[in-house]
Structures are given as C-alpha cells and as structure tokens.
Motif scaffolding. Structure first.
Motif, PDB file in Angstrom:
ATOM      1  N   CYS A  37       3.621  -1.912  -7.084  1.00 22.81           N
ATOM      2  CA  CYS A  37       4.512  -0.746  -6.962  1.00 22.81           C
ATOM      3  C   CYS A  37       5.643  -0.840  -7.985  1.00 22.81           C
ATOM      4  O   CYS A  37       5.987   0.153  -8.627  1.00 22.81           O
ATOM      5  CB  CYS A  37       5.061  -0.639  -5.543  1.00 22.81           C
ATOM      6  SG  CYS A  37       3.825  -0.077  -4.344  1.00 22.81           S
ATOM      7  N   LYS A  38       6.196  -2.031  -8.164  1.00 21.44           N
ATOM      8  CA  LYS A  38       7.268  -2.216  -9.157  1.00 21.44           C
ATOM      9  C   LYS A  38       6.749  -1.945 -10.571  1.00 21.44           C
ATOM     10  O   LYS A  38       7.511  -1.543 -11.449  1.00 21.44           O
ATOM     11  CB  LYS A  38       7.824  -3.653  -9.097  1.00 21.44           C
ATOM     12  CG  LYS A  38       8.496  -4.004  -7.784  1.00 21.44           C
ATOM     13  CD  LYS A  38      10.009  -3.800  -7.830  1.00 21.44           C
ATOM     14  CE  LYS A  38      10.678  -4.196  -6.520  1.00 21.44           C
ATOM     15  NZ  LYS A  38      11.545  -3.149  -5.966  1.00 21.44           N
ATOM     16  N   ASP A  39       5.460  -2.196 -10.772  1.00 23.40           N
ATOM     17  CA  ASP A  39       4.845  -1.924 -12.080  1.00 23.40           C
ATOM     18  C   ASP A  39       4.339  -0.481 -12.190  1.00 23.40           C
ATOM     19  O   ASP A  39       3.571  -0.167 -13.109  1.00 23.40           O
ATOM     20  CB  ASP A  39       3.661  -2.883 -12.319  1.00 23.40           C
ATOM     21  CG  ASP A  39       4.133  -4.293 -12.659  1.00 23.40           C
ATOM     22  OD1 ASP A  39       5.343  -4.488 -12.870  1.00 23.40           O
ATOM     23  OD2 ASP A  39       3.282  -5.193 -12.699  1.00 23.40           O
ATOM     24  N   ASP A  40       4.744   0.370 -11.249  1.00 25.00           N
ATOM     25  CA  ASP A  40       4.305   1.774 -11.253  1.00 25.00           C
ATOM     26  C   ASP A  40       2.791   1.920 -11.136  1.00 25.00           C
ATOM     27  O   ASP A  40       2.193   2.797 -11.750  1.00 25.00           O
ATOM     28  CB  ASP A  40       4.804   2.499 -12.521  1.00 25.00           C
ATOM     29  CG  ASP A  40       6.322   2.595 -12.551  1.00 25.00           C
ATOM     30  OD1 ASP A  40       6.897   3.050 -11.551  1.00 25.00           O
ATOM     31  OD2 ASP A  40       6.923   2.198 -13.572  1.00 25.00           O
ATOM     32  N   LEU A  41       2.196   1.026 -10.377  1.00 23.35           N
ATOM     33  CA  LEU A  41       0.753   1.108 -10.145  1.00 23.35           C
ATOM     34  C   LEU A  41       0.506   1.135  -8.637  1.00 23.35           C
ATOM     35  O   LEU A  41      -0.145   0.249  -8.069  1.00 23.35           O
ATOM     36  CB  LEU A  41       0.051  -0.083 -10.799  1.00 23.35           C
ATOM     37  CG  LEU A  41       0.112  -0.105 -12.331  1.00 23.35           C
ATOM     38  CD1 LEU A  41      -0.241  -1.482 -12.882  1.00 23.35           C
ATOM     39  CD2 LEU A  41      -0.826   0.943 -12.925  1.00 23.35           C
ATOM     40  N   GLU A  42       1.056   2.176  -7.999  1.00 28.36           N
ATOM     41  CA  GLU A  42       0.989   2.268  -6.536  1.00 28.36           C
ATOM     42  C   GLU A  42      -0.445   2.292  -6.029  1.00 28.36           C
ATOM     43  O   GLU A  42      -0.706   1.958  -4.868  1.00 28.36           O
ATOM     44  CB  GLU A  42       1.723   3.518  -6.039  1.00 28.36           C
ATOM     45  CG  GLU A  42       3.204   3.581  -6.378  1.00 28.36           C
ATOM     46  CD  GLU A  42       3.485   4.177  -7.754  1.00 28.36           C
ATOM     47  OE1 GLU A  42       2.538   4.436  -8.529  1.00 28.36           O
ATOM     48  OE2 GLU A  42       4.674   4.397  -8.057  1.00 28.36           O
ATOM     49  N   GLN A  43      -1.383   2.709  -6.888  1.00 25.25           N
ATOM     50  CA  GLN A  43      -2.785   2.737  -6.441  1.00 25.25           C
ATOM     51  C   GLN A  43      -3.289   1.337  -6.110  1.00 25.25           C
ATOM     52  O   GLN A  43      -4.279   1.192  -5.403  1.00 25.25           O
ATOM     53  CB  GLN A  43      -3.690   3.424  -7.483  1.00 25.25           C
ATOM     54  CG  GLN A  43      -4.007   2.643  -8.747  1.00 25.25           C
ATOM     55  CD  GLN A  43      -2.989   2.834  -9.859  1.00 25.25           C
ATOM     56  OE1 GLN A  43      -1.781   2.958  -9.610  1.00 25.25           O
ATOM     57  NE2 GLN A  43      -3.457   2.836 -11.091  1.00 25.25           N
ATOM     58  N   PHE A  44      -2.609   0.318  -6.651  1.00 23.88           N
ATOM     59  CA  PHE A  44      -3.002  -1.058  -6.360  1.00 23.88           C
ATOM     60  C   PHE A  44      -1.973  -1.760  -5.457  1.00 23.88           C
ATOM     61  O   PHE A  44      -1.899  -2.996  -5.442  1.00 23.88           O
ATOM     62  CB  PHE A  44      -3.174  -1.848  -7.664  1.00 23.88           C
ATOM     63  CG  PHE A  44      -4.212  -1.256  -8.592  1.00 23.88           C
ATOM     64  CD1 PHE A  44      -5.484  -0.953  -8.128  1.00 23.88           C
ATOM     65  CD2 PHE A  44      -3.910  -1.010  -9.930  1.00 23.88           C
ATOM     66  CE1 PHE A  44      -6.444  -0.414  -8.988  1.00 23.88           C
ATOM     67  CE2 PHE A  44      -4.865  -0.474 -10.793  1.00 23.88           C
ATOM     68  CZ  PHE A  44      -6.135  -0.177 -10.315  1.00 23.88           C
ATOM     69  N   CYS A  45      -1.181  -0.983  -4.735  1.00 27.30           N
ATOM     70  CA  CYS A  45      -0.157  -1.536  -3.831  1.00 27.30           C
ATOM     71  C   CYS A  45      -0.746  -2.693  -3.028  1.00 27.30           C
ATOM     72  O   CYS A  45      -1.819  -2.568  -2.433  1.00 27.30           O
ATOM     73  CB  CYS A  45       0.354  -0.448  -2.886  1.00 27.30           C
ATOM     74  SG  CYS A  45       1.462  -1.104  -1.602  1.00 27.30           S
ATOM     75  N   GLU A  46      -0.038  -3.816  -3.026  1.00 26.24           N
ATOM     76  CA  GLU A  46      -0.591  -5.017  -2.394  1.00 26.24           C
ATOM     77  C   GLU A  46      -0.622  -4.917  -0.877  1.00 26.24           C
ATOM     78  O   GLU A  46      -1.402  -5.609  -0.213  1.00 26.24           O
ATOM     79  CB  GLU A  46       0.193  -6.250  -2.878  1.00 26.24           C
ATOM     80  CG  GLU A  46      -0.096  -6.518  -4.359  1.00 26.24           C
ATOM     81  CD  GLU A  46       0.983  -7.345  -5.058  1.00 26.24           C
ATOM     82  OE1 GLU A  46       1.694  -8.104  -4.369  1.00 26.24           O
ATOM     83  OE2 GLU A  46       1.120  -7.204  -6.296  1.00 26.24           O
ATOM     84  N   VAL A  47       0.247  -4.065  -0.337  1.00 27.70           N
ATOM     85  CA  VAL A  47       0.236  -3.841   1.102  1.00 27.70           C
ATOM     86  C   VAL A  47      -0.837  -2.803   1.444  1.00 27.70           C
ATOM     87  O   VAL A  47      -1.385  -2.780   2.542  1.00 27.70           O
ATOM     88  CB  VAL A  47       1.634  -3.353   1.571  1.00 27.70           C
ATOM     89  CG1 VAL A  47       1.646  -3.092   3.064  1.00 27.70           C
ATOM     90  CG2 VAL A  47       2.703  -4.369   1.188  1.00 27.70           C
ATOM     91  N   GLY A  48      -1.137  -1.972   0.458  1.00 29.90           N
ATOM     92  CA  GLY A  48      -2.124  -0.900   0.647  1.00 29.90           C
ATOM     93  C   GLY A  48      -1.450   0.457   0.507  1.00 29.90           C
ATOM     94  O   GLY A  48      -0.508   0.758   1.236  1.00 29.90           O
ATOM     95  N   MET A  49      -1.945   1.250  -0.439  1.00 28.77           N
ATOM     96  CA  MET A  49      -1.389   2.599  -0.558  1.00 28.77           C
ATOM     97  C   MET A  49      -1.920   3.456   0.597  1.00 28.77           C
ATOM     98  O   MET A  49      -2.941   3.125   1.194  1.00 28.77           O
ATOM     99  CB  MET A  49      -1.734   3.190  -1.926  1.00 28.77           C
ATOM    100  CG  MET A  49      -3.211   3.281  -2.233  1.00 28.77           C
ATOM    101  SD  MET A  49      -3.972   4.839  -1.714  1.00 28.77           S
ATOM    102  CE  MET A  49      -5.416   4.898  -2.796  1.00 28.77           C
ATOM    103  N   VAL A  50      -1.199   4.520   0.883  1.00 27.54           N
ATOM    104  CA  VAL A  50      -1.649   5.419   1.946  1.00 27.54           C
ATOM    105  C   VAL A  50      -2.367   6.597   1.304  1.00 27.54           C
ATOM    106  O   VAL A  50      -1.767   7.338   0.507  1.00 27.54           O
ATOM    107  CB  VAL A  50      -0.453   5.912   2.796  1.00 27.54           C
ATOM    108  CG1 VAL A  50      -0.943   6.896   3.873  1.00 27.54           C
ATOM    109  CG2 VAL A  50       0.270   4.727   3.425  1.00 27.54           C
ATOM    110  N   GLY A  51      -3.635   6.742   1.613  1.00 28.67           N
ATOM    111  CA  GLY A  51      -4.421   7.838   1.053  1.00 28.67           C
ATOM    112  C   GLY A  51      -3.940   9.182   1.589  1.00 28.67           C
ATOM    113  O   GLY A  51      -3.451   9.271   2.719  1.00 28.67           O
ATOM    114  N   THR A  52      -4.101  10.205   0.780  1.00 31.58           N
ATOM    115  CA  THR A  52      -3.674  11.550   1.150  1.00 31.58           C
ATOM    116  C   THR A  52      -4.438  12.034   2.386  1.00 31.58           C
ATOM    117  O   THR A  52      -3.912  12.808   3.180  1.00 31.58           O
ATOM    118  CB  THR A  52      -3.865  12.485  -0.057  1.00 31.58           C
ATOM    119  OG1 THR A  52      -3.103  11.946  -1.138  1.00 31.58           O
ATOM    120  CG2 THR A  52      -3.420  13.906   0.237  1.00 31.58           C
TER     121      THR A  52
END
Lengths: 351, 351
Positions: A101-116
């Motif tokens: 997320c800090k690298d602006d790559l929320e799609q790879f969020c380590e906790v897990g991104m929330v799908g739409t």
C-alpha cells in the motif's frame, strides 16, 4: 440509514442474474457516495458469478468498471465534491499501511485488498456488492477522477481492462519506438493496442485469427502477426522488446517466447489457470522473462485515466440495458463482443 | 603443423569414452596454446556425449571446465604469456561484432557462439574438441586469468558451474542482506550457496532431501528449507528476494513461486526441457517473474574468477583419473558426487 438500492445479481453459480434490492453502507466521513451511470461487463464478472474460481459468496452482484457522479461526500473527504464525474475499479479498500500500500500497489495489499464485489466490507463486515447497481459507497482513496473530455458512455472499461493493460506497459517502461506485441484481441487486447500505440510503440497485434487483422489496424496496430504462420513467426524471432499476453486461457507460450529479444519480458495478464509447459531453453537462451501483472494501484489507475484523457482513448463498446445482462454474459463467453459491453444504468433505474 | 594431442572422447551416443588422438589447430597470431592441467566434469558433457539434446556430432571430446598453463602465444596476443595460469569455459569463439558480443554477452552471440566442444572451429571449419585432452588452442579473447591464490586442482568447475550461478546472482543485483533461495543441491546448487553467501545474502538451501541439510550449512547456507514440508514452505511464503533454481529436470515450480516477494524473480539455470505447468495466478499475484540464464559472458566470467579469488571460493571436488571417466559419468547421472569431478590431466599424459 441507507435506503435500499437497486441491483442485479445472482444467488448461485448456475443461476441467472436478476433484479434485487441491496443495502449500501452509510456514508462515513471518509466515504464518497456515487450514482452509477455506467458499468462495464468484465469477463471476471462471469467467472465470479459462475464461481469458476471457487471463491464466490452469494448473493453476488458483479461489476468493477464503474463510472458515475458523486451525490454525497463524508465530512473528511477532500478530493471530491457533489457532481464530480468519478470512477471505481476492482478495489474499494485496503490496509493503507503495508509495504504494498505504501508503494501504491494496493492490489497486492499484504493484508488483502477489498474487492469491489465478493469482498468483505471493513465497516459492516458484510459482502461487498459491485457496480451492476444504481449507487455505491466507496472510501475516498479508491475513487478516481474521470477526465471530462472522454465520451462518458465508454469510460467504464478503463477501470479494469484499461489499467490491466496500461500497468504492465507502464511498469516495464514502454517508450517511443519499442516493438511491442499484444497477444490476443479481446477486451484486454484491444485496450493493449490502443495504449501501446499511444505510448509511441511499434504495436504488433499477434493473433491466431487472420480475420481480426483489419480491426486490429483500425484500433492502432501498426501490423498484424498471425501466430499460426510459422514463416512469419520465424521472421519476427528475437525482435520484440515486450509482449503483452492477454490470452484468457492456457495456451502454448513457447512460440511467443521465441519472439522476444534478449533480456525481454512477456507479461501474462489473461490466463489465471495452469499454463501449458514452457521449455526451459526458451527462457535460458536470451535470458528471457515471463511475468504476471494484476490490474494496477490506485495512483497508477489515475495516471492511466489521465493518459487516456490526454490521448482521447476509450474502449470500443456496445451499450446494453441491465435486463440483457444474462445474454451479454453468454456473448462474452462466446467472444461475441467488440470489445466490451457497458450497461447503461438508467435502464435499471427505469425498471 | 600441430602434433597430435591425446584426448578422451566418444564415437557415438551409446559408446564409452576412450583414448584417441586429435589435432588441435595451429596457433594463429591471436591464439593461446594451453597445456591442460585439470578439467571438470559437467552434466552437460554427459548430455552431449549421449546426444540427449540431439545436436551431437561424433567423435565428440567433452570438457568445458578447463584450467591449464600457457605454453605458446600468437604474435598479437597481449594479455597472456607463456607460463600463465589460465582457464577456458564453455565458449572458444563468437562473432565479436553483434549487439550481444558488444554487450559482453558472447553466450548470446547473434551469429552463434562457438562451443568449446561440439562446435564448429572458425579457422578450420572442423569440429571443436573439449578439455578431456592434454592441450587446447583458444583465441585470446576467450582465455581467462585464474587467480593464483586458489587451489588449482579445484578451480576448473568455476568455468561452468561457477559462472552459471554467479551470473544470475550478479545480474539481478544480489546484495548484502537479500534473502536468496538456492533450489537443488548438486554441482550448480553447491556453487550457488557459496557465491550467494559470499555476496552477503541470507542464503537458504531449498531441497527435497532433509539429509542434505548438514552439508548445505557446511557450504555456507544460513538455513535449510525442506520443500516437502508444507508448513515450513508456508512460513516462508512471500519472503524471498530471489530464487536460483538449479534443479536439472522438470519439476513443479508453483510452490517456489509462492516463496517470492512481490516483484521478485526465480531464475532457472538447470532444466533445459519442457517445464511443468505454472499457474498463471502465481505470476499475476505479486507481479512475479520467472527467467532463464545461460553461463555468462567472458567479462563476467573473469569477474567471477576474481570474485572467487578474493573470497577464496572453490567448488568441492573429487579428483579422478582420465581412465575413470565412464564410471564418473554414471556416478554424475546417479547424483553420486560431492559436488563435481575434476580430471587430473597428468593421468592422461601418463597413459
């Protein structure tokens, strides 16, 4: 309390999508409420609705290519105001704190991104519902500005097909004069051609289907390489700076690997399944690489929208009404769409 | 005219290697003539002798891990003089003019590099013969300086196993503190551990065989990960900066891909055959990469030798006599060597 919202969704893997009422979460102080004007139909919507990836929870409301107008903003929202033209893509939340997320790559969020859709809402703990609906409530950070100059009816597919193809071309630094091959001409492939062409690359459509040549050129391909033509394939051997592989199913990647220059990369964005065997020698000879890429982060998605605004890029779409979604799903499965369906959400409001 | 030179070679895929006389080319003004002292036994020698890659020409004299002393130099030779300790690896010539050669990557010469054996000599038009022999004549550019401080008996395998593992670690910029996994503990893997360790990486041996753990640690591994232990594998998921995959045969790469951090690479150096199917999702999730790497260029091979000199790195070897080569081939095939055979060429001279 939120009022009920109209939506189309399915109650099980084998069932058609039908009209239903859903509840959106209340607008928190960080939230933006959006009246959905248009929603694209992505092949992933079908995989999810039909539980092809065995991770679907029902009822499921698909749709992650959303364009609409802001109707309400929370008290802390800074970037948006009522009336703004906005978009929402495949994600609506992430931890915002991990390395990705800090690298602006929320799609790879380590906790897990929330799908739409088919995700778990962090506020309510309930299932997220997608854009086949009249409205949606989304955290400010996951809302995007839509350039006003683009034809608004056509913008929605940029939020998934657009970023999925822009991101690898951007990340691998495609520039003017690079020879880029786009493999497969469907929803992703046709965006890949438009974007690679706008980046100044010599853009080659690589397809098994000679009948697609004319259309590929109309979309911006400089030339077309028919992958079944061994002589032509041999002529192009070792000449490509980059390959964007949009083929959505497993296939023999070896002939494509041979097209790459030394130290060049083929990026897979289509096939999320076991691929056919690669020959180790095709990687070892020329130090070649195969990589994957998944949509793009929010910052890059905004860059993509701005890029498309600047270059006046929109997908080729066929507009449909909400009630025709089940037919549209079948046509997508049959590759019978040029190149993306977009649902006019007025048709749902009028139901 | 050259005198005859003693060598060991084979007349066909199913035949044993036996003593024979060969002719080396006359020393041209650019050539260096080398008395071979030691030659390593590489698995490729066996593949070539047995025609596993279906490109062998007979008679075939294997050997591309050569260490010896200069006995004669051509009039234009600048870098070497009589008595110098030198090495020759997998290549003895290339065009020196193409993009790859200009980039110091002669192994990818666009015209085609000339293999140390089973290649075509540019001067004579005849078959090149490798290092299972008492002497060799090689173009100056393909001769390497061997650091004098290393145990000369053990140096030979650096010329193939050393550079094959050094090159990807060097090219992908492995540095102090990186977490590097070396997959497979054989001739290549044991060099991978030594070199990654010397580069300052946290070096993890990844193997199917628990009984290899102790030896891996002795060689420099900080720890050992048993790939059959699913729990352990899960614990390391998404934590590796780099994976060097030395497994010489096809295998399931998916569990290893899961070990990689986002944007990280697994480099294949062992398996030159069709690999088992990778799952597209294992590349797409985390934007991961699989690449190949082939030996290294001459400049990088010299860097590797200098690096090994500086860090006092040599392979673990078992010395054999030339006459025992057929037994040695069988033992390599049975993975019964720790970790490389080296032929003492005095044994051929004395025959």
């Amino acid at each position: 309390m939120s009022e009920n919202t109209k939506a189309y969704g399915t109650d099980g893997a084998k069932k058609d999508l039908k009209s239903r009422e859903i509840k959106r979460r209340d607008v928190t102080k960080e939230d933006v409420k959006i009246e959905i004007l248009y929603c694209g139909v992505c092949h992933s919507d079908i995989h999810a609705a039909r539980n092809d990836w065995e991770n679907s929870t029902y009822p499921l409301v698909p749709g992650h290519e959303i364009v609409g107008k802001v109707t309400e903003v929370g008290s802390d929202v800074k970037k948006f105001k009522k009336g703004d033209l906005v978009g929402v893509g495949c994600m609506v939340d992430s931890c915002q704190e991990c390395g990705a997320c800090k690298d602006d790559l929320e799609q790879f969020c380590e906790v897990g991104m929330v799908g739409t859709y088919n995700g778990k809402d962090k506020h309510t703990g309930k299932q997220t519902f997608g854009g086949y609906s009249t409205q949606i409530v989304v955290r400010e950070e996951f809302v995007l500005n839509v350039p006003e100059n683009l034809d608004i009816k056509k913008v929605a597919p940029l939020l998934c097909a657009g970023i999925t193809t822009f991101s690898p071309l951007n990340h691998w630094g495609i520039k003017k004069g690079d020879k880029v091959g786009v493999i497969g001409l469907g929803g992703l492939g046709h965006m890949g051609i438009k974007i690679a062409h706008a980046m100044g690359a010599e853009t080659i459509m690589i397809t098994t289907s000679p009948e697609k040549a004319e259309d590929a050129k109309r979309l911006g391909a400089d030339s077309v390489l028919i992958s079944k033509n061994e002589k032509e394939m041999e002529k192009h051997q070792g000449t490509f700076d980059f390959l964007l592989n949009t083929v959505p199913v497993k296939h023999d990647m070896n002939p494509y690997l041979k097209l790459l220059k030394r130290d060049s990369t083929m990026v897979m964005v289509g096939a999320i399944e076991p691929l056919e065997p690669m020959h180790g020698g095709n990687l070892i000879m020329g130090r070649k690489r195969v990589a994957g890429s998944l949509i793009g982060g929010i910052k890059e998605t905004q860059e993509m929208l701005d890029f498309c605004g600047e270059h006046n890029i929109t997908p080729d779409v066929e507009m449909i009404e909400m009630k025709d979604i089940n037919k549209a799903f079948d046509r997508v499965t049959d590759s019978d769409v040029k190149y993306r369906f977009v649902i006019d959400m007025q048709s749902l409001k009028d139901e």
